[in-house]
Design an enzyme around this catalytic site. Structure first.
Site, PDB file in Angstrom:
ATOM      1  N   GLN A  12      -4.109  11.928   2.926  1.00  0.00           N
ATOM      2  CA  GLN A  12      -5.601  12.745   3.089  1.00  0.00           C
ATOM      3  C   GLN A  12      -6.121  11.879   2.456  1.00  0.00           C
ATOM      4  O   GLN A  12      -7.425  11.718   2.580  1.00  0.00           O
ATOM      5  CB  GLN A  12      -4.503  13.766   1.431  1.00  0.00           C
ATOM      6  N   GLY A  14      -7.002   8.406   3.490  1.00  0.00           N
ATOM      7  CA  GLY A  14      -7.959   8.004   4.597  1.00  0.00           C
ATOM      8  C   GLY A  14      -8.325   9.342   5.399  1.00  0.00           C
ATOM      9  O   GLY A  14      -9.674   8.816   6.069  1.00  0.00           O
ATOM     10  N   ARG A  88       3.402   2.907 -11.594  1.00  0.00           N
ATOM     11  CA  ARG A  88       2.671   2.475 -10.535  1.00  0.00           C
ATOM     12  C   ARG A  88       3.325   1.592 -10.102  1.00  0.00           C
ATOM     13  O   ARG A  88       3.736   1.331  -9.672  1.00  0.00           O
ATOM     14  CB  ARG A  88       1.212   2.590 -11.222  1.00  0.00           C
ATOM     15  N   ASN A  95       5.577  -0.739  -1.557  1.00  0.00           N
ATOM     16  CA  ASN A  95       4.196  -0.486  -0.652  1.00  0.00           C
ATOM     17  C   ASN A  95       4.073  -2.024  -1.357  1.00  0.00           C
ATOM     18  O   ASN A  95       2.731  -2.438  -0.118  1.00  0.00           O
ATOM     19  CB  ASN A  95       3.120   0.246  -1.712  1.00  0.00           C
ATOM     20  N   ASP A 148     -12.319   6.041 -12.037  1.00  0.00           N
ATOM     21  CA  ASP A 148     -11.967   5.975 -12.806  1.00  0.00           C
ATOM     22  C   ASP A 148     -13.159   6.277 -13.778  1.00  0.00           C
ATOM     23  O   ASP A 148     -13.604   7.320 -14.465  1.00  0.00           O
ATOM     24  CB  ASP A 148     -11.200   5.068 -14.102  1.00  0.00           C
ATOM     25  N   ARG A 151     -14.521   9.594 -12.636  1.00  0.00           N
ATOM     26  CA  ARG A 151     -13.115  10.417 -13.691  1.00  0.00           C
ATOM     27  C   ARG A 151     -14.175  11.152 -15.608  1.00  0.00           C
ATOM     28  O   ARG A 151     -13.875  12.260 -15.906  1.00  0.00           O
ATOM     29  CB  ARG A 151     -12.103  10.717 -13.957  1.00  0.00           C
ATOM     30  N   HIS A 175      -6.243  -0.298 -12.768  1.00  0.00           N
ATOM     31  CA  HIS A 175      -6.049   0.842 -13.031  1.00  0.00           C
ATOM     32  C   HIS A 175      -4.509   0.990 -13.489  1.00  0.00           C
ATOM     33  O   HIS A 175      -3.758   1.487 -12.250  1.00  0.00           O
ATOM     34  CB  HIS A 175      -6.018   0.845 -10.992  1.00  0.00           C
TER      35      HIS A 175
END
Length: 314
Positions: A12, A14, A88, A95, A148, A151, A175
Site C-alpha cells: 500500500q 509503495g 518498531r 526487516n 510525523d 500528523r 521515528h
C-alpha cells in the site's frame, strides 16, 4: 531527460508513492516486488489512469532488479508491517534481512542513486541501507520527520479549527515513541502554538503525535498507515527532482550535528537535486535538548543492533 524512480515494494505504501509520483509527472516509475504479477498488475492499472489524471510518466511493474538500472532515486518500502501492539524494534531482525538484500540488488544496477528508506524500524533501516550501499550520507535518508510533522500539523489544525495549510510543524528525533515534537517551532501563520494553546493542550497533541502510527494500526486492526506516508515520500521526491531546496524534517546521518555522531536521526534538512544539501541545527532549550538526547540514545541502541547484525564491532 525524464528522471527514473524505483519504488521497492508494491504494497500500500509503495503503490501510493508510485501513484503520487506519476500524478505529479515527476518521473518514470519502476514498481518492483517479489510477488509475481502484483507489481505488473498495479503498474498497468496506474498507467491506464494516465489519460485521466493527465500524466505521461511511464510505469513499469517487475520482479527483476535489472529493470531498475540507472535509477536516480530508489524508495525502499519493502518489509513486514508493524502489527497491533508491536514495538518498531521488534521488526528489526526480519526487516534487516529484507532491506540488506534490497539495497544490495539496487546497487548492482544503479551506481549513484539517492535512497529514501521507509521500512521500519526506520532509523535502523536507513542506517543499514547506508552501510550496505556505501553511498555518501547526503544521498541516503529516511522518511519520518515529514510524516510525523504532518500528523502534528493535522492535530494542531483540528484543535484550533483552522486551515491545515496555515500550520507548519517541526518534529525531530527518532521515528518512534521518543520522537520530539517541537511546539516552539510549530506555527499557525507564523504564530507559535505556544501563544495559541495552553500547556495541557500542547502536551495532549504531542503525545498523540508520538502515538500517531500506533493509533492507525489499532484502528485498522490489520495493516498500518499508507496514505500519509506515501504523500510524505512524494513531497521529498518532488523537492529532490525539482531541486526545490525545501527545508523538511528528514532522517539524516549525523556527524557531529546536535552533538551526535554515527546515527540517523530526524532533523531539519535542505533537500535538493543532490539529496541533502545541508543539515540545519536549531537553537534548543535545555528541556528540548534533553528530550532530543533521550531520543538519540534510543536510536543508538537500535543502530548497535544493526551493527551486530552486520558483524561489526560495537
Amino acid at each position: 531527460m525524464r528522471k527514473k524512480i524505483t519504488v521497492v515494494g508494491a504494497g500500500q505504501v509503495g503503490t501510493t508513492v508510485a501513484q503520487l509520483i506519476a500524478f505529479r509527472n515527476l518521473a518514470d516509475v519502476v514498481l518492483i516486488d517479489i510477488v509475481e504479477g502484483v507489481p505488473q498488475g498495479k503498474a498497468l492499472d496506474l498507467q491506464q489512469s494516465g489519460c485521466l489524471q493527465v500524466f505521461d510518466s511511464l510505469i513499469t511493474g517487475t520482479n527483476d532488479y535489472k529493470d531498475t538500472a540507472d535509477s536516480d532515486i530508489v524508495v525502499i518500502t519493502a518489509g513486514v508491517p508493524r502489527k497491533p501492539g508491536q514495538d518498531r524494534a521488534d521488526l528489526l531482525k526480519t526487516n534487516a534481512n529484507i532491506v540488506k538484500n534490497v539495497t544490495e540488488e539496487v546497487m548492482k544496477h544503479s551506481k549513484n542513486p539517492i535512497l529514501i528508506v521507509v521500512s521500519n524500524p526506520l532509523d535502523a533501516m536507513v542506517y543499514l541501507a547506508k552501510e550496505v550501499s556505501g553511498l555518501p550520507r547526503e544521498r541516503v535518508m529516511g522518511m519520518a520527520g515529514v510524516l510525523d510533522s504532518a500528523r502534528f500539523r493535522t492535530f494542531v489544525a483540528l484543535e484550533l479549527n483552522c486551515s491545515m495549510v496555515d500550520v507548519d510543524a517541526m518534529v525531530l528525533g527518532g521515528h518512534g515513541d521518543s520522537m520530539v515534537p517541537m511546539p516552539r517551532y510549530t506555527t499557525v501563520s507564523g504564530i507559535s502554538i505556544t501563544n495559541l494553546m495552553d500547556r495541557d493542550q500542547i502536551e495532549r497533541l504531542v503525545e498523540r503525535t508520538r502515538k500517531g502510527g500506533a493509533e492507525i494500526v489499532g484502528l485498522l486492526k490489520n495493516g498500518s498507515a499508507f496514505l500519509a506516508p506515501g504523500a510524505s515520500v512524494a513531497k521529498m521526491v518532488e523537492a529532490i527532482v525539482q531541486d526545490k531546496k525545501r527545508i523538511l524534517p528528514c532522517t539524516a546521518y549525523l556527524n557531529g550535528e546536535y552533538n551526535w555522531k554515527g546515527i540517523f536521526f530526524g532533523v531539519p534538512v535542505e533537500l535538493g537535486f543532490n539529496g541533502i544539501n545541508k543539515i540545519i541545527e536549531l537553537d534548543l532549550t535545555p528541556e528540548e535538548k534533553e528530550a532530543l538526547d533521550t531520543s538519540a540514545k534510543d536510536v543508538k541502541t537500535t543502530i548497535e543492533e544493526v551493527d551486530a547484525f552486520l558483524g561489526k564491532s560495537v
